[in-house]
Design a protein around this motif. Structure first.
Motif, mmCIF file in Angstrom:
data_model
loop_
_atom_site.group_PDB
_atom_site.id
_atom_site.type_symbol
_atom_site.label_atom_id
_atom_site.label_comp_id
_atom_site.label_asym_id
_atom_site.label_seq_id
_atom_site.Cartn_x
_atom_site.Cartn_y
_atom_site.Cartn_z
ATOM 1 N N THR A 145 31.312 -36.512 85.817
ATOM 2 C CA THR A 145 30.083 -35.927 85.267
ATOM 3 C C THR A 145 29.453 -36.862 84.244
ATOM 4 O O THR A 145 28.239 -37.065 84.216
ATOM 5 C CB THR A 145 30.397 -34.591 84.566
ATOM 6 O OG1 THR A 145 31.210 -33.813 85.425
ATOM 7 C CG2 THR A 145 29.127 -33.850 84.247
ATOM 8 N N ARG A 146 30.294 -37.443 83.378
ATOM 9 C CA ARG A 146 29.784 -38.343 82.347
ATOM 10 C C ARG A 146 29.154 -39.576 82.996
ATOM 11 O O ARG A 146 28.109 -40.052 82.571
ATOM 12 C CB ARG A 146 30.911 -38.806 81.426
ATOM 13 C CG ARG A 146 31.688 -37.691 80.806
ATOM 14 C CD ARG A 146 31.155 -37.323 79.452
ATOM 15 N NE ARG A 146 31.962 -36.286 78.848
ATOM 16 C CZ ARG A 146 31.725 -35.778 77.646
ATOM 17 N NH1 ARG A 146 30.697 -36.192 76.926
ATOM 18 N NH2 ARG A 146 32.485 -34.834 77.165
ATOM 19 N N GLN A 147 29.836 -40.117 83.999
ATOM 20 C CA GLN A 147 29.304 -41.306 84.650
ATOM 21 C C GLN A 147 27.987 -40.989 85.350
ATOM 22 O O GLN A 147 27.042 -41.788 85.325
ATOM 23 C CB GLN A 147 30.323 -41.860 85.650
ATOM 24 C CG GLN A 147 31.586 -42.371 84.969
ATOM 25 C CD GLN A 147 32.496 -43.139 85.926
ATOM 26 O OE1 GLN A 147 32.197 -43.270 87.109
ATOM 27 N NE2 GLN A 147 33.606 -43.640 85.416
ATOM 28 N N ALA A 148 27.923 -39.825 85.983
ATOM 29 C CA ALA A 148 26.700 -39.425 86.682
ATOM 30 C C ALA A 148 25.541 -39.334 85.701
ATOM 31 O O ALA A 148 24.413 -39.721 86.001
ATOM 32 C CB ALA A 148 26.906 -38.087 87.382
ATOM 33 N N ALA A 149 25.824 -38.822 84.491
ATOM 34 C CA ALA A 149 24.767 -38.666 83.501
ATOM 35 C C ALA A 149 24.294 -40.021 82.986
ATOM 36 O O ALA A 149 23.117 -40.216 82.716
ATOM 37 C CB ALA A 149 25.274 -37.820 82.332
ATOM 38 N N ARG A 150 25.229 -40.962 82.856
ATOM 39 C CA ARG A 150 24.857 -42.268 82.307
ATOM 40 C C ARG A 150 24.031 -43.089 83.286
ATOM 41 O O ARG A 150 23.119 -43.797 82.901
ATOM 42 C CB ARG A 150 26.115 -43.057 81.927
ATOM 43 C CG ARG A 150 26.645 -42.731 80.565
ATOM 44 C CD ARG A 150 27.525 -43.842 80.043
ATOM 45 N NE ARG A 150 28.720 -44.022 80.849
ATOM 46 C CZ ARG A 150 29.835 -43.311 80.687
ATOM 47 N NH1 ARG A 150 29.899 -42.385 79.772
ATOM 48 N NH2 ARG A 150 30.869 -43.535 81.447
ATOM 49 N N ASP A 151 24.393 -43.018 84.554
ATOM 50 C CA ASP A 151 23.710 -43.856 85.537
ATOM 51 C C ASP A 151 23.668 -43.133 86.888
ATOM 52 O O ASP A 151 24.477 -43.404 87.779
ATOM 53 C CB ASP A 151 24.446 -45.203 85.651
ATOM 54 C CG ASP A 151 23.617 -46.223 86.402
ATOM 55 O OD1 ASP A 151 22.719 -45.817 87.178
ATOM 56 O OD2 ASP A 151 23.867 -47.435 86.233
ATOM 57 N N PRO A 152 22.697 -42.214 87.027
ATOM 58 C CA PRO A 152 22.646 -41.370 88.235
ATOM 59 C C PRO A 152 22.546 -42.178 89.535
ATOM 60 O O PRO A 152 23.175 -41.817 90.529
ATOM 61 C CB PRO A 152 21.381 -40.529 88.022
ATOM 62 C CG PRO A 152 21.095 -40.582 86.575
ATOM 63 C CD PRO A 152 21.630 -41.886 86.077
ATOM 64 N N GLU A 153 21.800 -43.277 89.501
ATOM 65 C CA GLU A 153 21.619 -44.043 90.743
ATOM 66 C C GLU A 153 22.916 -44.711 91.176
ATOM 67 O O GLU A 153 23.320 -44.647 92.330
ATOM 68 C CB GLU A 153 20.516 -45.098 90.549
ATOM 69 C CG GLU A 153 19.119 -44.499 90.467
ATOM 70 C CD GLU A 153 18.860 -43.505 91.601
ATOM 71 O OE1 GLU A 153 19.065 -43.861 92.760
ATOM 72 O OE2 GLU A 153 18.472 -42.340 91.313
ATOM 73 N N GLN A 154 23.574 -45.345 90.203
ATOM 74 C CA GLN A 154 24.855 -45.981 90.513
ATOM 75 C C GLN A 154 25.861 -44.926 90.973
ATOM 76 O O GLN A 154 26.627 -45.146 91.914
ATOM 77 C CB GLN A 154 25.392 -46.701 89.270
ATOM 78 C CG GLN A 154 26.655 -47.497 89.554
ATOM 79 C CD GLN A 154 27.220 -48.151 88.305
ATOM 80 O OE1 GLN A 154 27.530 -47.508 87.314
ATOM 81 N NE2 GLN A 154 27.350 -49.454 88.353
#
Lengths: 202, 202
Positions: free
Chosen positions: B176-185
């Protein structure tokens, strides 16, 4: 006998490190909204003395970030150059990643706060921002490379290496956050390294 | 013809929901430091209108938290009562957990911000704080119960169920944290559910 110039410099350098240690603990625990007063209390020094070393909270945060980005606690590069099969080196790296989070929860919690803040605020100089991003990209690259090599030798299950790497780094980040929220519960529930390694078993 | 009282009430209720939607997006993206002005801009309404619905940012945050804690997007209880083996139900639950994070990243990012803030600030009424904690404990319990049942049937690898549950919830939080930081990646690297399920394979 008065102290020599060198002795004074050494004392100043040690005091500075002591304040940075305290800042790391406080920023990790309370986030970057914590005040210099709180850092001074943690370091058992006066507010005024803390300000003599760091003229503003921004300066203090920058010094902490600089220290964090200059550290390579895992010796990432050395892991790639180490003897052993890719699978063995990945096992070693995952063990270190997990142990470092167990032993230095404040350090990694601070890194998480910094990651959160990076999206919104220019809290660090551009140069440090880049160093910081590079550090997390380096970790991703090293894990990914070991996975690709391990897939070639058959030690690691086939599959998209980006997804596998993302799963492991996500898991590590989540463990750090949980450790910060409830250290006592975390000690009881922190997974053994074997559990994380199941992600890669062929 | 003037609007009826009922029509006015309905318009007010819809406007309120519209502001809450915007608040959820903004708080998720910028953290709880975001302002009512930013929420109003996101909702394409004036600052003044936003204040007519929520007299302070605290009131707005409380309303958002109330909505978050009243939602059971996964139908947790229904998972336990569903037909199928424990392993099948765990597979279903993990798929839902992953898909919900893929499809509603803002919702889960907001939950993460709330978790971070809970340590430091009394930003919500005690009652909501408890509802919120209970929600995350419920998820832990349901996953743990399915693991224990699956270990009894032999579908899930033996091992400490608390550690296994912690690993899965940590992984979900990190994603979830990673998705929030860089949704495209994240869209490119988000793991397939099969990868997460490897943690449990006997």
């Amino acid at each position: 006998m008065p102290r020599t110039k060198e002795a004074n410099q050494q004392i100043r350098a040690e005091q500075r490190e002591h304040i940075l240690d305290a800042a790391l603990q406080i920023f990790a625990r309370k986030g970057l909204d914590a005040t210099i007063d709180e850092v001074a209390t943690e370091a058992s020094i006066s507010h005024g003395l803390a300000y003599r070393y760091f003229s503003s909270k921004e300066a203090l945060i920058q010094a902490v970030v600089k220290r964090v980005t200059m550290t390579d606690p895992l010796g990432l590069q050395s892991v790639l150059e180490m003897p052993g099969t890719p699978g063995e080196r990945l096992t070693l790296l995952v063990s270190r990643l997990l142990a470092s989070r167990r032993d230095h929860p404040a350090f990694f919690q601070l890194i998480n706060h910094l990651m959160d803040q990076m999206q919104n605020r220019a809290f660090v100089a551009e140069k440090q921002h880049e160093a910081f991003l590079k550090q997390s990209q380096d970790l991703f690259s090293v894990i990914r490379q070991l996975i690709v090599e391990g897939q070639a030798t058959g030690e690691i299950l086939a599959g998209n290496p980006d997804q596998l790497t993302t799963t492991l780094t996500a898991c590590l980040e989540g463990l750090t956050r949980q450790a910060a929220r409830d250290p006592e519960q975390f000690k009881r529930q922190c997974p053994d390294v074997e559990i994380l390694l199941r992600l890669f078993k062929p």
